[in-house]
Design a protein around this motif. Structure first.
Motif, PDB file in Angstrom:
ATOM      1  N   ARG A  57      37.912  38.682  38.779  1.00  0.00           N
ATOM      2  CA  ARG A  57      37.156  39.451  37.782  1.00  0.00           C
ATOM      3  C   ARG A  57      37.181  38.756  36.424  1.00  0.00           C
ATOM      4  O   ARG A  57      36.161  38.663  35.734  1.00  0.00           O
ATOM      5  CB  ARG A  57      37.737  40.867  37.645  1.00  0.00           C
ATOM      6  CG  ARG A  57      37.354  41.812  38.765  1.00  0.00           C
ATOM      7  CD  ARG A  57      37.596  43.256  38.378  1.00  0.00           C
ATOM      8  NE  ARG A  57      39.002  43.507  38.049  1.00  0.00           N
ATOM      9  CZ  ARG A  57      39.922  43.869  38.942  1.00  0.00           C
ATOM     10  NH1 ARG A  57      39.586  44.004  40.212  1.00  0.00           N
ATOM     11  NH2 ARG A  57      41.166  44.097  38.557  1.00  0.00           N
ATOM     12  N   ARG A  58      38.352  38.250  36.045  1.00  0.00           N
ATOM     13  CA  ARG A  58      38.460  37.538  34.773  1.00  0.00           C
ATOM     14  C   ARG A  58      37.620  36.272  34.779  1.00  0.00           C
ATOM     15  O   ARG A  58      36.974  35.933  33.782  1.00  0.00           O
ATOM     16  CB  ARG A  58      39.925  37.198  34.492  1.00  0.00           C
ATOM     17  CG  ARG A  58      40.796  38.395  34.155  1.00  0.00           C
ATOM     18  CD  ARG A  58      42.246  38.005  34.017  1.00  0.00           C
ATOM     19  NE  ARG A  58      43.082  39.136  33.622  1.00  0.00           N
ATOM     20  CZ  ARG A  58      44.409  39.095  33.608  1.00  0.00           C
ATOM     21  NH1 ARG A  58      45.052  37.993  33.968  1.00  0.00           N
ATOM     22  NH2 ARG A  58      45.101  40.180  33.236  1.00  0.00           N
ATOM     23  N   ALA A  59      37.627  35.561  35.906  1.00  0.00           N
ATOM     24  CA  ALA A  59      36.841  34.333  36.004  1.00  0.00           C
ATOM     25  C   ALA A  59      35.353  34.639  35.884  1.00  0.00           C
ATOM     26  O   ALA A  59      34.605  33.925  35.201  1.00  0.00           O
ATOM     27  CB  ALA A  59      37.135  33.628  37.334  1.00  0.00           C
ATOM     28  N   ARG A  60      34.919  35.718  36.525  1.00  0.00           N
ATOM     29  CA  ARG A  60      33.508  36.108  36.467  1.00  0.00           C
ATOM     30  C   ARG A  60      33.117  36.515  35.043  1.00  0.00           C
ATOM     31  O   ARG A  60      32.055  36.138  34.543  1.00  0.00           O
ATOM     32  CB  ARG A  60      33.261  37.258  37.450  1.00  0.00           C
ATOM     33  CG  ARG A  60      31.804  37.661  37.616  1.00  0.00           C
ATOM     34  CD  ARG A  60      31.615  38.533  38.844  1.00  0.00           C
ATOM     35  NE  ARG A  60      32.497  39.690  38.847  1.00  0.00           N
ATOM     36  CZ  ARG A  60      33.530  39.854  39.685  1.00  0.00           C
ATOM     37  NH1 ARG A  60      33.812  38.914  40.583  1.00  0.00           N
ATOM     38  NH2 ARG A  60      34.277  40.941  39.632  1.00  0.00           N
ATOM     39  N   ALA A  61      34.002  37.239  34.385  1.00  0.00           N
ATOM     40  CA  ALA A  61      33.721  37.691  33.021  1.00  0.00           C
ATOM     41  C   ALA A  61      33.658  36.531  32.037  1.00  0.00           C
ATOM     42  O   ALA A  61      32.936  36.599  31.028  1.00  0.00           O
ATOM     43  CB  ALA A  61      34.795  38.684  32.576  1.00  0.00           C
ATOM     44  N   SER A  62      34.373  35.459  32.320  1.00  0.00           N
ATOM     45  CA  SER A  62      34.388  34.306  31.419  1.00  0.00           C
ATOM     46  C   SER A  62      33.280  33.303  31.730  1.00  0.00           C
ATOM     47  O   SER A  62      33.187  32.259  31.093  1.00  0.00           O
ATOM     48  CB  SER A  62      35.747  33.604  31.487  1.00  0.00           C
ATOM     49  OG  SER A  62      35.971  33.075  32.781  1.00  0.00           O
ATOM     50  N   GLY A  63      32.453  33.619  32.721  1.00  0.00           N
ATOM     51  CA  GLY A  63      31.327  32.742  33.028  1.00  0.00           C
ATOM     52  C   GLY A  63      31.602  31.679  34.057  1.00  0.00           C
ATOM     53  O   GLY A  63      30.771  30.799  34.299  1.00  0.00           O
ATOM     54  N   THR A  64      32.788  31.703  34.699  1.00  0.00           N
ATOM     55  CA  THR A  64      33.127  30.724  35.737  1.00  0.00           C
ATOM     56  C   THR A  64      33.538  31.477  37.002  1.00  0.00           C
ATOM     57  O   THR A  64      34.716  31.504  37.373  1.00  0.00           O
ATOM     58  CB  THR A  64      34.264  29.797  35.279  1.00  0.00           C
ATOM     59  OG1 THR A  64      35.382  30.602  34.840  1.00  0.00           O
ATOM     60  CG2 THR A  64      33.810  28.901  34.150  1.00  0.00           C
ATOM     61  N   PRO A  65      32.574  32.111  37.671  1.00  0.00           N
ATOM     62  CA  PRO A  65      32.904  32.944  38.835  1.00  0.00           C
ATOM     63  C   PRO A  65      33.401  32.129  40.027  1.00  0.00           C
ATOM     64  O   PRO A  65      33.045  30.961  40.191  1.00  0.00           O
ATOM     65  CB  PRO A  65      31.565  33.607  39.161  1.00  0.00           C
ATOM     66  CG  PRO A  65      30.539  32.636  38.668  1.00  0.00           C
ATOM     67  CD  PRO A  65      31.128  32.053  37.415  1.00  0.00           C
ATOM     68  N   PHE A  66      34.251  32.748  40.835  1.00  0.00           N
ATOM     69  CA  PHE A  66      34.667  32.149  42.092  1.00  0.00           C
ATOM     70  C   PHE A  66      33.496  32.238  43.069  1.00  0.00           C
ATOM     71  O   PHE A  66      32.929  33.315  43.275  1.00  0.00           O
ATOM     72  CB  PHE A  66      35.867  32.885  42.673  1.00  0.00           C
ATOM     73  CG  PHE A  66      37.150  32.703  41.915  1.00  0.00           C
ATOM     74  CD1 PHE A  66      37.231  31.825  40.844  1.00  0.00           C
ATOM     75  CD2 PHE A  66      38.295  33.393  42.297  1.00  0.00           C
ATOM     76  CE1 PHE A  66      38.426  31.646  40.146  1.00  0.00           C
ATOM     77  CE2 PHE A  66      39.492  33.222  41.605  1.00  0.00           C
ATOM     78  CZ  PHE A  66      39.557  32.353  40.531  1.00  0.00           C
ATOM     79  N   LEU A  67      33.151  31.120  43.685  1.00  0.00           N
ATOM     80  CA  LEU A  67      31.994  31.071  44.574  1.00  0.00           C
ATOM     81  C   LEU A  67      32.360  30.869  46.041  1.00  0.00           C
ATOM     82  O   LEU A  67      31.599  31.271  46.923  1.00  0.00           O
ATOM     83  CB  LEU A  67      31.050  29.936  44.139  1.00  0.00           C
ATOM     84  CG  LEU A  67      30.481  30.005  42.724  1.00  0.00           C
ATOM     85  CD1 LEU A  67      29.620  28.777  42.450  1.00  0.00           C
ATOM     86  CD2 LEU A  67      29.678  31.284  42.522  1.00  0.00           C
ATOM     87  N   SER A  68      33.504  30.229  46.300  1.00  0.00           N
ATOM     88  CA  SER A  68      33.814  29.839  47.677  1.00  0.00           C
ATOM     89  C   SER A  68      35.241  30.200  48.062  1.00  0.00           C
ATOM     90  O   SER A  68      36.193  29.940  47.303  1.00  0.00           O
ATOM     91  CB  SER A  68      33.614  28.328  47.854  1.00  0.00           C
ATOM     92  OG  SER A  68      32.259  27.969  47.679  1.00  0.00           O
TER      93      SER A  68
END
Length: 285
Positions: free
Chosen positions: A222-233
């Motif tokens: 969630r933090r990664a997505r909020a910072s603009g670097t979402p987990f993709l894989s």
């Protein structure tokens, strides 16, 4: 943070560097990995330990995972250098400090740090400001991935010897890439000279994790997505091994977090153990 807005380190790279330094401050010895050069490079300010992502208790498992993977990769590089491999490629190098911390090993190698142009320009400047400079054996290889840049072409242009074997490290990167990009990277590395080795981390799906670790991973995602670097894989170990075999590697093996815990954390009385969310692939050509 020093530097212009155009030249800044990636925030995830800074967090990794600070977690390495936090390991030395918050965790009792013996320390799994010792790196304070990254902290000097990041120059986060005197209150860096007050950051929410530097909470000593809340970050224990992931902090341990960061130093465990760093130690594993560095042990691998030292071992491969001992058998004559003279090239080391770091994909998504961030604030890597191998050359500065292990000059006795790096002196016999060419080390290629591959990263985005702006963070690389920032790092080059910071190395100069700290009086460390860029030694002859270190090649900073800027690649504009967002514009479709080819890390392979830039690597060769920087002096990489395609006829010689290499160690290639790609840690803390694959979760931000698409499956297609990961497959392409695996195929490219599998085409290196015989004797080459890849060490790559990958993130397991949440459903494969224990409840506590699953919650930690979901919070981090969630933090990664909020910072603009979402987990993709995300990959299960069998899926990751299958991808590597299909890419053309001669030998592949999965190094689970439990193995790293036994190797580097046995005998500790503080309960420090690496998170089981991120695992390692080791593949040889």
């Amino acid at each position: 943070m020093v530097g212009s807005r155009a030249e800044q380190p990636d925030h995830t790279a800074v967090r990794v560097a600070l977690w390495r330094a936090l390991h030395l401050r918050a965790d009792p010895p013996p320390h799994v990995f010792e790196d304070e050069v990254g902290l000097r490079l990041a120059d986060p300010g005197e209150d860096w330990r007050a950051r929410p992502d530097m909470d000593p208790e809340g970050t224990r498992a992931f902090r341990a995972g960061i130093v465990a993977r760093a130690r594993f990769v560095e042990d691998l590089v030292v071992a491969e250098a001992g058998r004559g491999v003279t090239q080391y490629v770091i994909l998504g190098a961030g604030l890597d400090t191998f050359v500065q911390r292990r000059p006795e090993v790096a002196a016999g190698m060419r080390v290629f740090e591959v990263d985005q142009p702006e963070p690389q320009a920032w790092k080059r400047r910071r190395l100069a400001e700290l009086g460390l400079g860029v030694p002859d054996g270190l090649r900073l290889v800027p690649v504009d991935f967002e514009a479709g840049g080819s890390w392979w072409e830039e690597l060769v242009a920087a002096g990489f010897d395609t006829a010689g074997p290499a160690v290639v490290a790609c840690t803390g990167v694959s979760m931000y890439l698409t499956r297609e990009a990961i497959t392409g990277t695996l195929r490219q590395v599998a085409g290196l000279a015989p004797g080459s080795t890849l060490a790559m981390t990958f993130m397991q799906p949440a459903e494969l994790l224990e409840p506590v670790m699953r919650d930690l991973l979901e919070t981090t995602a969630r933090r990664a997505r909020a910072s603009g670097t979402p987990f993709l894989s995300f990959f299960s170990p069998p899926q990751m091994l299958s991808l590597a075999r299909e890419a053309g590697f001669a030998q592949v093996r999965h190094v689970p977090a439990e193995d790293l815990a036994r190797r580097y954390f046995s005998g500790r009385t503080d309960g420090l153990r690496p998170a089981a969310a991120e695992e390692l692939l080791v593949a040889t050509v």
